[in-house]
Design a protein around this motif. Structure first.
Motif, PDB file in Angstrom:
ATOM      1  N   ALA A 165      92.748  32.381 -29.674  1.00 35.78           N
ATOM      2  CA  ALA A 165      92.690  33.130 -29.232  1.00 35.78           C
ATOM      3  C   ALA A 165      92.986  33.092 -27.572  1.00 35.78           C
ATOM      4  N   LYS A 166      92.992  32.951 -26.650  1.00 31.25           N
ATOM      5  CA  LYS A 166      92.632  32.658 -25.048  1.00 31.25           C
ATOM      6  C   LYS A 166      91.775  33.646 -24.390  1.00 31.25           C
ATOM      7  N   PRO A 167      91.265  33.208 -23.909  1.00 28.76           N
ATOM      8  CA  PRO A 167      89.582  33.653 -23.557  1.00 28.76           C
ATOM      9  C   PRO A 167      90.156  35.408 -22.803  1.00 28.76           C
ATOM     10  N   GLU A 168      91.281  35.267 -22.745  1.00 24.60           N
ATOM     11  CA  GLU A 168      91.328  37.012 -21.883  1.00 24.60           C
ATOM     12  C   GLU A 168      92.441  37.497 -22.734  1.00 24.60           C
ATOM     13  N   SER A 169      92.583  36.940 -23.898  1.00 23.81           N
ATOM     14  CA  SER A 169      92.668  38.226 -25.337  1.00 23.81           C
ATOM     15  C   SER A 169      91.785  38.351 -25.771  1.00 23.81           C
ATOM     16  N   LEU A 170      90.908  37.815 -26.018  1.00 22.49           N
ATOM     17  CA  LEU A 170      88.925  37.989 -26.862  1.00 22.49           C
ATOM     18  C   LEU A 170      88.420  39.274 -26.049  1.00 22.49           C
ATOM     19  N   SER A 171      88.643  39.857 -25.244  1.00 24.76           N
ATOM     20  CA  SER A 171      88.602  41.281 -24.480  1.00 24.76           C
ATOM     21  C   SER A 171      89.009  41.971 -24.586  1.00 24.76           C
ATOM     22  N   SER A 172      90.382  41.836 -25.030  1.00 22.00           N
ATOM     23  CA  SER A 172      91.545  42.767 -25.589  1.00 22.00           C
ATOM     24  C   SER A 172      91.715  43.455 -26.374  1.00 22.00           C
ATOM     25  N   MET A 173      91.426  45.838 -26.352  1.00 27.62           N
ATOM     26  CA  MET A 173      91.580  46.031 -27.149  1.00 27.62           C
ATOM     27  C   MET A 173      93.175  45.800 -28.216  1.00 27.62           C
ATOM     28  N   GLU A 174      93.940  45.351 -27.654  1.00 22.80           N
ATOM     29  CA  GLU A 174      94.937  45.430 -28.081  1.00 22.80           C
ATOM     30  C   GLU A 174      94.897  44.433 -29.059  1.00 22.80           C
ATOM     31  N   HIS A 175      94.608  43.220 -28.411  1.00 17.63           N
ATOM     32  CA  HIS A 175      94.687  42.060 -29.440  1.00 17.63           C
ATOM     33  C   HIS A 175      93.638  42.752 -30.698  1.00 17.63           C
ATOM     34  N   TYR A 176      92.760  42.925 -30.552  1.00 14.79           N
ATOM     35  CA  TYR A 176      91.734  43.471 -31.380  1.00 14.79           C
ATOM     36  C   TYR A 176      92.332  43.762 -32.802  1.00 14.79           C
ATOM     37  N   VAL A 177      92.635  44.455 -31.915  1.00 13.59           N
ATOM     38  CA  VAL A 177      92.881  45.727 -32.919  1.00 13.59           C
ATOM     39  C   VAL A 177      94.600  45.664 -34.260  1.00 13.59           C
ATOM     40  N   LYS A 178      94.872  44.743 -33.145  1.00 11.98           N
ATOM     41  CA  LYS A 178      96.113  44.083 -34.533  1.00 11.98           C
ATOM     42  C   LYS A 178      95.879  43.075 -34.792  1.00 11.98           C
ATOM     43  N   LYS A 179      94.819  42.125 -34.614  1.00 13.57           N
ATOM     44  CA  LYS A 179      94.330  41.391 -35.359  1.00 13.57           C
ATOM     45  C   LYS A 179      93.947  41.836 -36.801  1.00 13.57           C
ATOM     46  N   THR A 180      93.078  42.752 -36.867  1.00 12.17           N
ATOM     47  CA  THR A 180      92.742  44.210 -37.032  1.00 12.17           C
ATOM     48  C   THR A 180      93.066  44.719 -38.806  1.00 12.17           C
TER      49      THR A 180
END
Lengths: 434, 434
Positions: B261-276
């Protein structure tokens, strides 16, 4: 359990060929000469065998032993078409380009890091010999039995842009998908093997595991396997799905056999041939069969396709084993004696053990002691191991050719051209120098 | 391409739940109090929520927050049967034992080293929570709509001894095979993840990668995937094959998203939920759907099974994230703050960033600087991050329960018992302390 049943027929047949090769070596021309240098011996062997079989040398100036195994190598084989030698790779070149284009796109996921890793092997110029897709698309054409049509000559030269999970209805397109799946499985196994071997180079490029780290190499392999599974599932042909699933098992089984063999197995020809079938021949054998099934051909033709693929794969690998001893590093693009250095005893060594029992100990300790590799190399050179391995490769080449000759008669000139090309591939597999 | 479409609905729904949770926190009971200690807060939250929802505390003396998630944990839930609380694991215990026996045999190939490696996770006592097979077999029973029969109560408690490539005709046996496939895929992903993470322990045992080396761990994972593919192919249901193939893609995609993940994705809830969803929920969601399809149920019921699995998986993971902050190391059997130490920002951190923007920088450098983990931990404790994550987990618990309640009415008392058990599992997933 299931695996051993599957392999036992292969092992039985190959051991038969081993014995035949042994008898020829012991009683024939090859055994009657001293072999002063491995490289010279190989060239002489190739020429002598070509002569003995009454095969023409062709008009090309390139010696047969210097033939490469790619679209750009000039064949000096006996199959001449339109005034020139037949080139199996050129026949399907356009179609392979389209498949390659599709594969590069197929491995592009929406995750940039992974797409870089997965694309690594599909970059233009890094596709390797494209052996598998070439064989598979030639097989697809070779099996048509009707009159030649423009369609049979390939109207599928444009890349297929449909997503992986949506398979086309068109038979040829479905066969192209199968070629793509086989290549993805192959590259996935290379990626994982490279991590396992800590390999430094692959196909002349820096190995992916060093380039992006072991982690991404493992994941890229997993990704390709997953994408292959999705593409395979989309074909909705359960027999084909089963064939390719079984190949995955074989690839793992072969790798593990190599890694964990007990000392007494290391010098067993049976163990070696079984491993070679799993690691090398199963993918092309079962994919060839799948191509036939997707083409709507019967079980008998499908089994001939399997036989061709299996014997081509074995012949190819035995020649690889030979080249690792007698090849030129500059032509091969990699160091020779790689197998010995990795601790692996291939066919030339296993034959040599019969003449020089002292080799057994070196084999069983995987050439780990200082000087083992050099000593083994010398004994193999002194032995008939290389000649017998070449004879073994030729036996399998002949079995591959026989499988093509046993296909139902075709009235299609294009199908017949592709059959000649497949036979030429079988010849090249044992006559190449790289 | 395909992946993002697949995940977008999940992300949309979850972000909706996130916003709801946020509003509740901001305007409700939870936001009105200071939270002195994370652990105490969690227990209060659990009690408060249980009270607010009118859920009985049951008669068990174990506090809800101390509940485990295994067959031996005593449930203090509101579902009481035969005078005692319902235990979802016990209902299918015999059948799971049979599946486990089959799996241990299934992963025994004829190559001893590999069989040792593959069996590692299937040894008796090391099967983990057996969450997936439990959910899947309960789902299989829960979907029957007819009168309860002995058959529905499970006449399949003996292990199925047929080889992987020969699937049984019996529906329940086929569903058991699916449970086996899901567990093999799960364990394969654990094996590869352990190599990727250089993990030291897994399920309280020494991680396989340390025990037998990374090489065999990679191969054992590949072997399980291959065996899963063969078993899956044998079911000869192309829709089911497609669902599970897609899961393989998701598992890889999730792992890569986390790793790259790029730094800006690391704090994205959307990125996190998708990954989960990819890493955790997709397998149980799609397997649940496959169980329904194998059972001959329609698309609508199958989608409800999917919804249950997806929301259970998400709820489970969000609770995992919470426990990594507030859990007891002795109960969890692993150190807490593991995610922070690995550089991963989970839901509690992402919520906390909204209150303490200075956290963003730590998230983006993956808590790499000295003191980052401690600082992040303190800020999360001060924030509403944990409470909001628990609320999010409960939202998904409720969605899972709603999916079961939306199934067609069943006259089978056994099916209804299994539905209650599935709902109890959903409750436990957010109320467990390990």
């Amino acid at each position: 359990m299931g695996l051993s049943r599957f392999a036992s027929r292969v092992v039985r047949e190959t051991l038969g060929a081993v014995r035949t090769a042994q008898m020829r070596c012991e009683h024939g021309y090859l055994a009657s000469r001293k072999i002063p240098s491995a490289r010279g011996a190989a060239e002489r062997l190739v020429r002598a065998t070509a002569g003995a079989r009454g095969e023409g040398r062709g008009t090309g100036s390139t010696p047969r032993a210097a033939n490469g195994f790619s679209a750009h190598a000039v064949s000096a084989g006996d199959v001449v078409e339109d005034g020139g030698p037949i080139n199996p790779f050129m026949i399907v070149d356009d179609e392979l380009r389209a498949i390659g284009e599709r594969m590069r796109r197929a491995v592009t996921s929406d995750i940039p890091a992974l797409s870089t890793a997965s694309e690594y092997f599909f970059k233009l110029g890094a596709e390797g010999k494209r052996m598998r897709p070439t064989v598979l698309m030639l097989m697809a054409s070779a099996m048509t039995t009707g009159i030649s049509t423009n369609a049979a000559r390939g109207g599928w030269r444009e890349a297929d842009h449909a997503p992986a999970h949506e398979a086309p209805d068109d038979v040829r397109r479905r066969q192209q998908r199968l070629a793509e799946i086989a290549e993805m499985i192959h590259v996935a196994s290379l990626l994982h093997d490279d991590v396992l071997d800590n390999a430094a180079t692959r196909r002349g490029l820096r190995a992916l595991n060093l380039e992006v780290g072991n982690k991404l190499a493992i994941l890229a392999g997993d990704f390709l396997l997953a994408r292959a599974s999705v593409t395979l599932a989309s074909l909705r042909n359960t027999e084909v799905i089963e064939l390719l699933s079984r190949v995955l098992e074989h690839l793992v089984a072969g790798e593990v056999m190599q890694m964990t063999a007990k000392p007494e197995s290391l010098s067993s020809m049976e163990h070696y041939v079984k491993k070679t079938y799993y690691k090398t021949a199963s993918l092309i054998a079962n994919s060839s069969k799948a191509i036939a099934l997707l083409g709507g051909h019967g079980e008998k033709s499908a089994d001939l396709a399997y036989d061709y693929g299996k014997n081509l794969g074995l012949a190819f690998q035995f020649q690889d084993d030979v080249l690792d001893f007698i090849g030129s590093e500059s032509i091969l693009g990699k160091p020779t004696l790689g197998d010995l250095k990795e601790g692996i005893a291939t066919a030339p060594v296993l034959f040599a053990v019969e003449e020089f029992p002292e080799l057994q100990e070196l084999v069983e300790r995987r050439f780990k002691h200082s000087g083992d590799v050099q000593r083994a190399h010398e004994l193999v050179k002194k032995s008939k191991g290389i000649a017998r391995t070449q004879e073994l490769a030729r036996e399998h080449r002949d079995l591959a050719i026989a499988a093509i000759d046993a296909l139902p008669v075709s009235e299609s000139s294009y199908a017949n051209k592709c059959r000649r090309a497949l036979k030429e591939l079988a010849r090249r597999s044992v006559e190449r120098s790289k």
